[in-house]
Scaffold this motif. Sequence first.
Motif, PDB file in Angstrom:
ATOM      1  N   SER A  96      -3.042   0.284   0.766  1.00 55.36           N
ATOM      2  CA  SER A  96      -2.316  -0.403  -0.849  1.00 55.36           C
ATOM      3  C   SER A  96      -0.686   0.183   0.229  1.00 55.36           C
ATOM      4  N   PRO A 108       5.027   2.937  -6.335  1.00 52.29           N
ATOM      5  CA  PRO A 108       3.370   2.265  -7.216  1.00 52.29           C
ATOM      6  C   PRO A 108       3.013   1.865  -6.484  1.00 52.29           C
ATOM      7  N   VAL A 112      -0.808   3.414  -6.474  1.00 51.89           N
ATOM      8  CA  VAL A 112      -3.140   2.732  -6.621  1.00 51.89           C
ATOM      9  C   VAL A 112      -3.187   3.259  -5.565  1.00 51.89           C
ATOM     10  N   VAL A 116      -7.458   5.113  -6.680  1.00 52.48           N
ATOM     11  CA  VAL A 116      -8.465   3.619  -6.649  1.00 52.48           C
ATOM     12  C   VAL A 116      -9.556   5.471  -5.662  1.00 52.48           C
TER      13      VAL A 116
END
Length: 140
Positions: A96, A108, A112, A116
Motif C-alpha cells: 500500500s 492515507p 489503506v 485491508v
Amino acid sequence: MSREGAKRSLGGKLRRFAAVGLANTAIDLAAFTIVLSLTGMPLASNLIAWSVAIVFSFAANSRWSFDRDLEKPTASSFVQFVSAGALISLGISNLSLISFQGLIGVWPAKLVGVVVAAALNFAAAKWSIEGQLFGGASRK
C-alpha cells in the motif's frame, strides 16, 4: 488437543480480536509516527512499527482472544503468527505504501494497508494460535 479454559464462541473471538486490533493499530501508528519523524523513511518505519506491534498482538491474542492449543509450543505459534503477519499485515501495508504514497500521501496509504489487512489477520491469527481455521478438528 488441549485448550485453555472454556472454549470461546466465534463471535466472542471476533470481538476480542477487534479490541486487540484497535490497541495494536494504535501501537503500530504511534511507533510508525515516531520512527518516521526520526528517519523520514516510510518503509523502514513501517517494518519497525510492525515489529513492535506484532509482539503485543501475539501476546494479547494468544492469551485473550483465542483458545490456545496447549499441545502446541508457544514458540511454534509465535513463528506461525509472525510469518502469517509478515505475509499479510506487513506485505499489504508495504504494498500500500509503495503503491499509494505518491498518489494519496504516506498516512492515507498506511491506513489503506491497515484496513485491508484486518480481516485476513483474523484467519491467520486463529490458525497460528489455535492450530485450526474452522471449528472442529485441528487443521495442522
